[in-house]
Design an enzyme around this catalytic site. Sequence first.
Site, mmCIF file in Angstrom:
data_model
loop_
_atom_site.group_PDB
_atom_site.id
_atom_site.type_symbol
_atom_site.label_atom_id
_atom_site.label_comp_id
_atom_site.label_asym_id
_atom_site.label_seq_id
_atom_site.Cartn_x
_atom_site.Cartn_y
_atom_site.Cartn_z
ATOM 1 C CG ASN A 282 -2.139 -0.836 0.997
ATOM 2 O OD1 ASN A 282 -2.723 -0.813 -0.088
ATOM 3 N ND2 ASN A 282 -2.517 -1.606 2.007
ATOM 4 C CG ASP B 160 11.379 -8.064 2.040
ATOM 5 O OD1 ASP B 160 10.608 -7.252 2.583
ATOM 6 O OD2 ASP B 160 12.238 -8.698 2.677
ATOM 7 C CG PHE C 167 13.049 5.745 2.916
ATOM 8 C CD1 PHE C 167 13.208 5.875 1.560
ATOM 9 C CD2 PHE C 167 12.952 4.457 3.446
ATOM 10 C CE1 PHE C 167 13.268 4.747 0.724
ATOM 11 C CE2 PHE C 167 12.998 3.323 2.637
ATOM 12 C CZ PHE C 167 13.156 3.479 1.276
HETATM 13 P P1 IMP Z 1 11.082 -2.440 2.220
HETATM 14 O O1 IMP Z 1 11.119 -3.933 2.104
HETATM 15 O O2 IMP Z 1 11.178 -1.730 0.901
HETATM 16 O O3 IMP Z 1 9.900 -1.984 3.044
HETATM 17 O O4 IMP Z 1 12.394 -2.011 3.030
HETATM 18 C C1 IMP Z 1 12.661 -2.497 4.362
HETATM 19 C C2 IMP Z 1 13.621 -1.557 5.087
HETATM 20 O O5 IMP Z 1 14.897 -1.531 4.423
HETATM 21 C C3 IMP Z 1 13.183 -0.097 5.127
HETATM 22 O O6 IMP Z 1 12.301 0.139 6.207
HETATM 23 C C4 IMP Z 1 14.522 0.628 5.312
HETATM 24 O O7 IMP Z 1 14.939 0.590 6.649
HETATM 25 C C5 IMP Z 1 15.464 -0.229 4.475
HETATM 26 N N1 IMP Z 1 15.528 0.293 3.088
HETATM 27 C C6 IMP Z 1 14.995 -0.292 1.973
HETATM 28 N N2 IMP Z 1 15.231 0.464 0.883
HETATM 29 C C7 IMP Z 1 15.904 1.558 1.318
HETATM 30 C C8 IMP Z 1 16.420 2.721 0.645
HETATM 31 O O8 IMP Z 1 16.263 2.931 -0.575
HETATM 32 N N3 IMP Z 1 17.064 3.599 1.438
HETATM 33 C C9 IMP Z 1 17.234 3.425 2.759
HETATM 34 N N4 IMP Z 1 16.762 2.391 3.438
HETATM 35 C C10 IMP Z 1 16.102 1.441 2.712
#
Ligand code: IMP
Length: 214
Positions: free
Chosen positions: A11, A71, A170
């Site tokens: 989402n 992920d 972020f």
């Molecule tokens: P997600 O699976 O894309 O939700 O990423 C999981 C976690 O990995 C995020 O909450 C961040 O802590 C870290 N993360 C993933 N992609 C990035 C990025 O592009 N920059 C910084 N942290 C990232």
Amino acid sequence: MEKKTLVLASNNAHKLEEIRAVLGSMYEIKGLKDIGCHDDIPETGNTFEANALQKALYVKEHFGMDCFADDSGLQVEALNGEPGVYSARYAAKNGKSVGDNKDDANMDALLEKLNAIPPVAIAEGPLAGSEGWKACFRTCIVLVQEEEKYYFDGIVNGHIIREKRGDGGFGYDPIFVPEGYGETFAELGTEVKNGISHRARAVAKLAEFLKKEK
Ligand code: IMP
């Protein structure tokens, strides 16, 4: 011709926007809310692949629609790939209080661990001569289409530096400097980051695959 529908098991408005920009002319991309899925989909795997597969299969099994899920996370060489699948909750996992700013807490937890490990000298690029810890961001996308599963990987290599720099992005962006650059992801800005990021690279591979299929 009517566009086929493809669900992204997320989402996250930013992810949906990024994906629609690449695939929107070929597919109607729907998020979880668009298909009436308000469930907290479990993510209990030990790898990015396992978690992405779990999310995509959940949608396929409960909603009967073709779906893809991603992920992502940070992997630091000196920590044997940590934070890895714990990237989003690394401070909590290490027993730290998280407070209002989860990103800051996660970065502080990581830097505390790394400060006990000698950094390496950075040999090439604008940061040559300074020190950091080798790391990469990785994204795994799993597409579940009919009965088949397809995997797409995106990686960006770089270094973790000692101090946070920049306000953009972020997560761990303020302490990650991609290879070949002298600034952190948080300093480089969205446009540059989205051109080279792990997510962008995995999405590009997915798009290439889907375009060939058409
Ligand atoms: P997600 O699976 O894309 O939700 O990423 C999981 C976690 O990995 C995020 O909450 C961040 O802590 C870290 N993360 C993933 N992609 C990035 C990025 O592009 N920059 C910084 N942290 C990232």
